[in-house]
Design an enzyme around this catalytic site. Structure first.
Site, short mmCIF file in Angstrom:
data_model
loop_
_atom_site.label_atom_id
_atom_site.label_comp_id
_atom_site.label_asym_id
_atom_site.label_seq_id
_atom_site.Cartn_x
_atom_site.Cartn_y
_atom_site.Cartn_z
N SER A 226 17.47 63.95 51.46
CA SER A 226 16.34 64.75 51.94
C SER A 226 15.61 64.02 53.06
CB SER A 226 15.36 65.01 50.80
OG SER A 226 14.70 63.80 50.42
N GLU B 229 16.21 56.97 38.24
CA GLU B 229 15.82 56.77 39.63
C GLU B 229 16.31 55.45 40.21
OE1 GLU B 229 14.65 58.98 41.55
OE2 GLU B 229 14.26 60.47 39.99
N ASP C 209 33.29 36.55 51.11
CA ASP C 209 33.41 37.19 49.80
C ASP C 209 32.31 36.70 48.86
OD1 ASP C 209 35.24 38.94 48.05
OD2 ASP C 209 35.06 37.12 46.85
N GLY D 33 41.41 46.44 40.86
CA GLY D 33 42.81 46.72 40.57
C GLY D 33 43.12 48.16 40.23
N GLU E 5 29.12 38.98 47.39
CA GLU E 5 28.90 39.12 45.95
C GLU E 5 27.50 38.67 45.55
OE1 GLU E 5 33.56 38.16 44.70
OE2 GLU E 5 32.01 36.61 44.59
N HIS F 233 42.49 35.60 46.38
CA HIS F 233 41.17 35.12 46.81
C HIS F 233 41.36 33.67 47.23
CE1 HIS F 233 36.96 34.39 47.16
NE2 HIS F 233 36.76 33.89 45.96
N TYR G 245 47.83 39.37 34.31
CA TYR G 245 48.03 40.82 34.21
C TYR G 245 46.72 41.53 33.90
CZ TYR G 245 51.05 44.93 33.71
OH TYR G 245 51.68 46.14 33.91
N GLY G 246 45.68 41.07 34.57
CA GLY G 246 44.37 41.71 34.43
C GLY G 246 44.23 42.83 35.43
#
Length: 333
Positions: free
Chosen positions: A252, A227, A191, A134, A195, A108, A25-26
């Site tokens: 710009s 920056e 994936d 999530g 990452e 996953h 339940y994360g």
């Protein structure tokens, strides 16, 4: 090109009478469980005894039970705990209680692709992987939209796994945005590569190196932070909304010229060669073995590198500056 499925392609009635157990339940777990519940599905949450999330799930109006009990009662189990915890939980709390015709789902593909979890041949195995955190899966659902998902079927014991996967994706809002069909191998390897090379590993090193270059040259650390880190969100949002071309159109002329003429000097042939090397490590399983062994050894190198990262001066300056900006750093549910 893989097919993309939308609401019209998925029949949520396929899972209407099934009991769905969300294991964990994360970030993803709470979103899947609440979205499915709000879509009219029979949902329960499976957690280990003593889990900090137990009361939170109950407060959200969901039935909560232990993982073994959830496995016994559910028709579909979606496993959404961290990759490094899945093998032990599967072997101890799930596998002994599986029955023919159930479906095991993942957010996953890591543990299936690299053989850490090996379900019996008489159960369906599929993946529904939202391409967003999530809190975004939950928020967009509440707004009547959704987050695009990846969908794959690894094992089709009931001959109905794809329909079940699409129905599940519809239940969490994924078919509102589009569900791309893939496979566990492709999802896992792309994936991990994204990452490591771009989204997390590449970006964090670029930020820190840019910051260090300015500060070491004598520029104000606060300006260097703005920056090289703070403004990154503004640029990423423009890319997210309309691609790289949209970003170049919106910034710009000076910035756009610097982008197209200097960017290739940062990402060189040597950098691309290293990217290919990292991809090779992912494809061969070298990274997976390293990650698994690191966790088995209680993460000595991983924890040391995380501590070192927290000590970097851009983190120290950033912590002070963010306190001056109350609109930044709000906790995400």
């Amino acid at each position: 090109m893989s097919k993309i499925y939308y609401n019209k392609d998925a029949d949520i009635k396929v899972i209407k009478k099934k009991t769905i157990a969300i294991i964990g339940y994360g970030s993803q777990g709470h979103a899947h469980a609440r979205n499915l519940h709000d879509s009219g599905m029979k949902v329960m949450v499976g957690l280990r005894k003593g889990s900090a999330h137990w009361k939170r799930a109950e407060k959200d109006g969901l039935k909560v039970t232990t993982v073994p009990e959830a496995t016994k009662k559910a028709d579909i189990l979606m496993i959404l705990i961290p990759d490094d915890k899945q093998r032990d939980m599967y072997e101890n709390d799930i596998a002994p209680h599986l029955r023919k015709g159930q479906a095991i789902a993942f957010g996953h593909g890591f543990n299936i692709h690299f053989g850490q979890v090996d379900p019996p041949s008489n159960v369906d195995v599929f993946m529904v992987a939202p391409k967003g955190p999530g809190h975004l899966v939950r928020r967009t659902y509440e707004q009547g939209a959704g987050v695009p998902c990846l969908m794959a079927v690894h094992q089709n014991a009931t001959k109905n796994a794809k329909k079940i996967a699409l129905a599940y994706a519809k239940g969490i809002g994924g078919t509102r945005a589009g569900v791309l069909e893939t496979n566990f191998k492709e999802e896992t390897e792309t994936d991990l590569f994204g990452e490591q090379v771009v989204l997390c590993g590449g970006v964090t090193e670029l930020i820190r190196s840019g910051y260090d270059t300015l500060v070491d040259a004598g520029y104000d650390p606060n300006l260097a932070y703005f920056e090289c880190l703070h403004e990154l969100k503004l640029i990423v949002d423009l890319i997210y909304e309309g691609g790289i071309g949209n970003m170049r159109y919106s910034i710009s002329t000076t910035a756009a010229y610097g982008d197209v003429t200097r960017g290739p000097r940062i990402i060189t042939d040597e950098t691309r060669a290293e990217m290919k090397k990292i991809l090779g490590e992912i494809q061969s399983g070298t990274f997976a073995r390293e990650f698994i062994l690191e966790n088995q050894a209680n993460r000595p190198m991983f924890n040391a590198l995380l501590r070192k990262g927290k000590e970097h001066r851009v983190e120290q300056v950033g912590e002070k500056l963010r306190k001056m900006m109350p609109f930044v750093g709000k906790k995400l549910e």
